[in-house]
Scaffold this motif. Sequence first.
Motif, PDB file in Angstrom:
ATOM      1  N   LYS A 519     -15.819  -3.098  23.614  1.00  0.00           N
ATOM      2  CA  LYS A 519     -15.728  -3.894  22.390  1.00  0.00           C
ATOM      3  C   LYS A 519     -16.794  -3.502  21.377  1.00  0.00           C
ATOM      4  N   ASN A 520     -17.921  -2.993  21.885  1.00  0.00           N
ATOM      5  CA  ASN A 520     -18.995  -2.517  21.006  1.00  0.00           C
ATOM      6  C   ASN A 520     -19.840  -1.500  21.749  1.00  0.00           C
ATOM      7  N   ARG A 521     -20.652  -0.770  21.008  1.00  0.00           N
ATOM      8  CA  ARG A 521     -21.463   0.285  21.608  1.00  0.00           C
ATOM      9  C   ARG A 521     -22.497  -0.262  22.599  1.00  0.00           C
ATOM     10  N   LYS A 522     -23.014  -1.474  22.329  1.00  0.00           N
ATOM     11  CA  LYS A 522     -24.035  -2.041  23.203  1.00  0.00           C
ATOM     12  C   LYS A 522     -23.541  -2.209  24.635  1.00  0.00           C
ATOM     13  N   GLU A 523     -22.239  -2.362  24.763  1.00  0.00           N
ATOM     14  CA  GLU A 523     -21.646  -2.549  26.089  1.00  0.00           C
ATOM     15  C   GLU A 523     -21.875  -1.326  26.980  1.00  0.00           C
ATOM     16  N   LEU A 524     -22.163  -0.183  26.366  1.00  0.00           N
ATOM     17  CA  LEU A 524     -22.454   1.032  27.137  1.00  0.00           C
ATOM     18  C   LEU A 524     -23.614   0.827  28.103  1.00  0.00           C
ATOM     19  N   GLY A 547     -13.193  -2.046  16.860  1.00  0.00           N
ATOM     20  CA  GLY A 547     -14.158  -3.002  17.389  1.00  0.00           C
ATOM     21  C   GLY A 547     -14.583  -4.038  16.366  1.00  0.00           C
ATOM     22  N   ALA A 548     -15.384  -4.987  16.845  1.00  0.00           N
ATOM     23  CA  ALA A 548     -15.852  -6.078  15.980  1.00  0.00           C
ATOM     24  C   ALA A 548     -16.887  -5.596  14.966  1.00  0.00           C
ATOM     25  N   ILE A 549     -17.624  -4.554  15.326  1.00  0.00           N
ATOM     26  CA  ILE A 549     -18.678  -4.039  14.442  1.00  0.00           C
ATOM     27  C   ILE A 549     -18.156  -2.778  13.749  1.00  0.00           C
ATOM     28  N   VAL A 550     -18.009  -2.821  12.439  1.00  0.00           N
ATOM     29  CA  VAL A 550     -17.415  -1.702  11.715  1.00  0.00           C
ATOM     30  C   VAL A 550     -18.237  -0.426  11.850  1.00  0.00           C
ATOM     31  N   PHE A 551     -19.564  -0.555  11.977  1.00  0.00           N
ATOM     32  CA  PHE A 551     -20.411   0.638  12.098  1.00  0.00           C
ATOM     33  C   PHE A 551     -20.167   1.399  13.402  1.00  0.00           C
ATOM     34  N   ASP A 552     -19.558   0.720  14.386  1.00  0.00           N
ATOM     35  CA  ASP A 552     -19.236   1.386  15.654  1.00  0.00           C
ATOM     36  C   ASP A 552     -18.174   2.470  15.468  1.00  0.00           C
ATOM     37  N   ASN A 553     -17.496   2.452  14.322  1.00  0.00           N
ATOM     38  CA  ASN A 553     -16.487   3.475  14.046  1.00  0.00           C
ATOM     39  C   ASN A 553     -17.023   4.540  13.088  1.00  0.00           C
ATOM     40  N   THR A 554     -18.337   4.669  13.036  1.00  0.00           N
ATOM     41  CA  THR A 554     -18.991   5.687  12.200  1.00  0.00           C
ATOM     42  C   THR A 554     -20.053   6.387  13.035  1.00  0.00           C
ATOM     43  N   SER A 555     -20.688   7.379  12.447  1.00  0.00           N
ATOM     44  CA  SER A 555     -21.788   8.039  13.155  1.00  0.00           C
ATOM     45  C   SER A 555     -23.135   7.405  12.821  1.00  0.00           C
ATOM     46  N   VAL A 556     -23.119   6.237  12.182  1.00  0.00           N
ATOM     47  CA  VAL A 556     -24.365   5.491  11.971  1.00  0.00           C
ATOM     48  C   VAL A 556     -24.884   5.068  13.342  1.00  0.00           C
ATOM     49  N   GLY A 572     -23.883  -5.838  -2.751  1.00  0.00           N
ATOM     50  CA  GLY A 572     -22.856  -6.824  -3.047  1.00  0.00           C
ATOM     51  C   GLY A 572     -21.473  -6.522  -2.506  1.00  0.00           C
ATOM     52  N   TYR A 573     -21.371  -5.708  -1.464  1.00  0.00           N
ATOM     53  CA  TYR A 573     -20.065  -5.422  -0.867  1.00  0.00           C
ATOM     54  C   TYR A 573     -19.706  -6.465   0.178  1.00  0.00           C
ATOM     55  N   THR A 574     -18.414  -6.682   0.386  1.00  0.00           N
ATOM     56  CA  THR A 574     -17.936  -7.568   1.447  1.00  0.00           C
ATOM     57  C   THR A 574     -17.591  -6.723   2.674  1.00  0.00           C
ATOM     58  N   GLU A 575     -17.478  -7.387   3.835  1.00  0.00           N
ATOM     59  CA  GLU A 575     -17.114  -6.662   5.061  1.00  0.00           C
ATOM     60  C   GLU A 575     -15.696  -6.107   4.952  1.00  0.00           C
ATOM     61  N   GLU A 576     -14.836  -6.829   4.264  1.00  0.00           N
ATOM     62  CA  GLU A 576     -13.459  -6.359   4.086  1.00  0.00           C
ATOM     63  C   GLU A 576     -13.432  -5.037   3.316  1.00  0.00           C
ATOM     64  N   GLU A 577     -14.268  -4.959   2.279  1.00  0.00           N
ATOM     65  CA  GLU A 577     -14.358  -3.710   1.507  1.00  0.00           C
ATOM     66  C   GLU A 577     -14.907  -2.582   2.372  1.00  0.00           C
ATOM     67  N   LEU A 578     -15.876  -2.926   3.209  1.00  0.00           N
ATOM     68  CA  LEU A 578     -16.468  -1.930   4.101  1.00  0.00           C
ATOM     69  C   LEU A 578     -15.420  -1.405   5.078  1.00  0.00           C
ATOM     70  N   ARG A 579     -14.654  -2.305   5.692  1.00  0.00           N
ATOM     71  CA  ARG A 579     -13.657  -1.908   6.687  1.00  0.00           C
ATOM     72  C   ARG A 579     -12.546  -1.053   6.073  1.00  0.00           C
ATOM     73  N   SER A 580     -12.189  -1.359   4.843  1.00  0.00           N
ATOM     74  CA  SER A 580     -11.087  -0.619   4.208  1.00  0.00           C
ATOM     75  C   SER A 580     -11.553   0.662   3.528  1.00  0.00           C
ATOM     76  N   GLY A 581     -12.853   0.928   3.591  1.00  0.00           N
ATOM     77  CA  GLY A 581     -13.375   2.154   3.003  1.00  0.00           C
ATOM     78  C   GLY A 581     -13.379   2.156   1.497  1.00  0.00           C
TER      79      GLY A 581
END
Length: 724
Positions: A519-524, A547-556, A572-581
């Motif tokens: 579900k997230n990288r921490k689970e590793l 996953g629940a954390i959008v950054f888990d789908n990046t190389s951040v 001033g970005y929303t999480e929705e904007e972040l998820r949709s790129g």
Amino acid sequence: MTIVEQLIKELGLQKVQVENVITMIDEGSTIPFIARYRKEQTGEMDDQQLRKFDERLTYLRNLESRKEEVMRIIAEQEKLTPELKKAIEMAQNLQRVEDLYLPYKKKKRTRATIAKEKGLEPLADIIWIQDKNTVLSEEAKKFIDIEKEILSEEEAIKGAEDILAERISDTADYRDALRKIMYNQGLVQSKASKKEEESVYEMYYDYSEPVNKIVNHRILALNRGEKEKLLKVKIELDEEIAINYISRQIIKQSNVDIEKAMDEVVRDSYKRLIQPSIERELRKALSERAEESAIEIFAQNLKPLLLQAPVKDTVCLSCDPGFAHGCKLAVIDGTGKLLDNAVIYPVEPRKRLEQAEATVRGFIEKYNVKLIAIGNGTASRETESFIAQLLAKIDREVYYTIVSESGASVYSASKLASEEYPDLDVETRGAISIGRRLQDPLAELVKIDPKAIGVGQYQHDVNQKQLGESLSIVVEDCVNHVGVDLNTASPSLLTYISGINKTIAKNVVEYREENGKFKNRKELLKVPRLGKKAFEQCAGFLRISDGAIVFDNTSVHPESYSAAEQLIKVLGYTEEELRSGKLQDIETKILLRTKSKTLSEATKIMAEELNVGAPTLKDIVAEIKKPGRDPRDEMPKPVFRSDVLSLKDLKEGMVMKGTVRNVVDFGAFVDIGVHDDGLVHISQLANKYVKHPLDIVSVGDVVDVKIIELDIKKKRIALTMKDV
């Protein structure tokens, strides 16, 4: 000069860079991790620079270790003088250390050691001094000893000369100078080893080339011909050049007898001891250079092959051609899952054309197949012709492409393949692998020993351990560059991720099977044997797409999540904007917030505010603009065809589009849609001097070429890229 000072000087780096990189390597950090996530400490060195650094660091440490070992052995013999110690400490390479060590190295029983056992070293010293008043015959008489089997003056002098010949041969400075003379003035010569017969080595049956000009692929060709006992190869040097050099260093104006003895010593030393030894050393050095070059070419070819653009979310019909045993078909969905399979016989000797057409038509219609992948092995040409003729009869857009089969048979018969498809036969596994190579080249090719993939030249003639290590590094860099989906990656793919070994990779997959998707990288951190250090090294290269954390789908990297979250918040970005790129204007917002004129200045100001390094912030921005992006999408796509060509269809002057299949020292092989690849010779790659073909083309490149020569009988196609 210390190792740190040496690296600073050789690589043009700052002291802090060198010290930081050494510390991180010694702490167990991998090169991909350091290159991607420690840019502030390295001064933004890339993975290639870091690989070179690591290689040089290892060499220099081995050099220091060898120096200490050599000095210890010589000291135990009580022969380590201050001058010799300094010379060893100042040595810049292992060859120099070995040259200095040679006189003290334990040898087999030689003519010189036998003479020393007989007590003739004092006579050798008398000759060596070359006193003009010495009467050699009188001095030699003193050493006649029946018990020691020295029966005459001549035998005594001969024994002393043997000692001096070895003394000259063991002198480091002479060997170094003669090695350079042979390299700069010698000739590599080859002759047919037996009665001349037709072979690929005909051009080498009476061949000669300066040592310092011979190119690497010719060295490997000569070595192979020699190994196959078709060639005799040697390095030839006018011996008078070498003998005159030694004589100038050693022979003084003395009496006739002493000069004659010393002349015999010099000639014997060179012909019997120095020349064969240095020839072996030079042949070895040339071979090592050529092998290193071949391995480097293989590595450079492998990288673009692994990074070929994937053909995603497309149902594929995969064909593994064959004659007697038929053509194996496998239909795989967009994720590589097997949907259906069959065997057809579209060609002789068991030709059942109607049945074959019906099966392929049925698969295309039932599964909405858009693409057909045909392996390039046995019967590929005939199968391609069958597919092309069938597609011409179908009223829908279906294309095919030729896929390299290299290594597919190795995979299909492997333990890994039997674990993946325990209920399928070897042939069907091979067909699936061909289709998956098209859909996701990287994920499929990592299952195969890189040496079996078949790009490069003379791969079977080079050091196999070195080749394997080099290619594994390429695979590691490619896998970490792209990143992998943590919830779908095979153990083979995970093994190449920074910080993950075979055991951990297996544990990751087992954990996933037992507990469901991550579900997230921490689970590793719950995976057995995957501790904090391994998590630090691997987390940024593993993706969780839903996953629940959008950054888990990046190389951040997780260590930068707080900075990334803060950046999103302050802009001033929303999480929705972040998820949709939908963050394409992020640089503009950073410029406005920091009131800067340049993005570089703005990034520095923003980085200070977020308490991260500017390079890290730059990477965060690039990643969150497009979560889940695949860098391979920017690579050229495979060439798709719907018709077929044969050699008979080709004419000189035709301009065609093709795919680079292999790059070697002398040119590039290009697939233009016929069974046999054409060759673009290095002289035909560009309207300028080309040092190496890899400077112009890479494996996987789609290029325009013109046919300049056709030999239908020999199936040779000469191509050019000039003025096309």
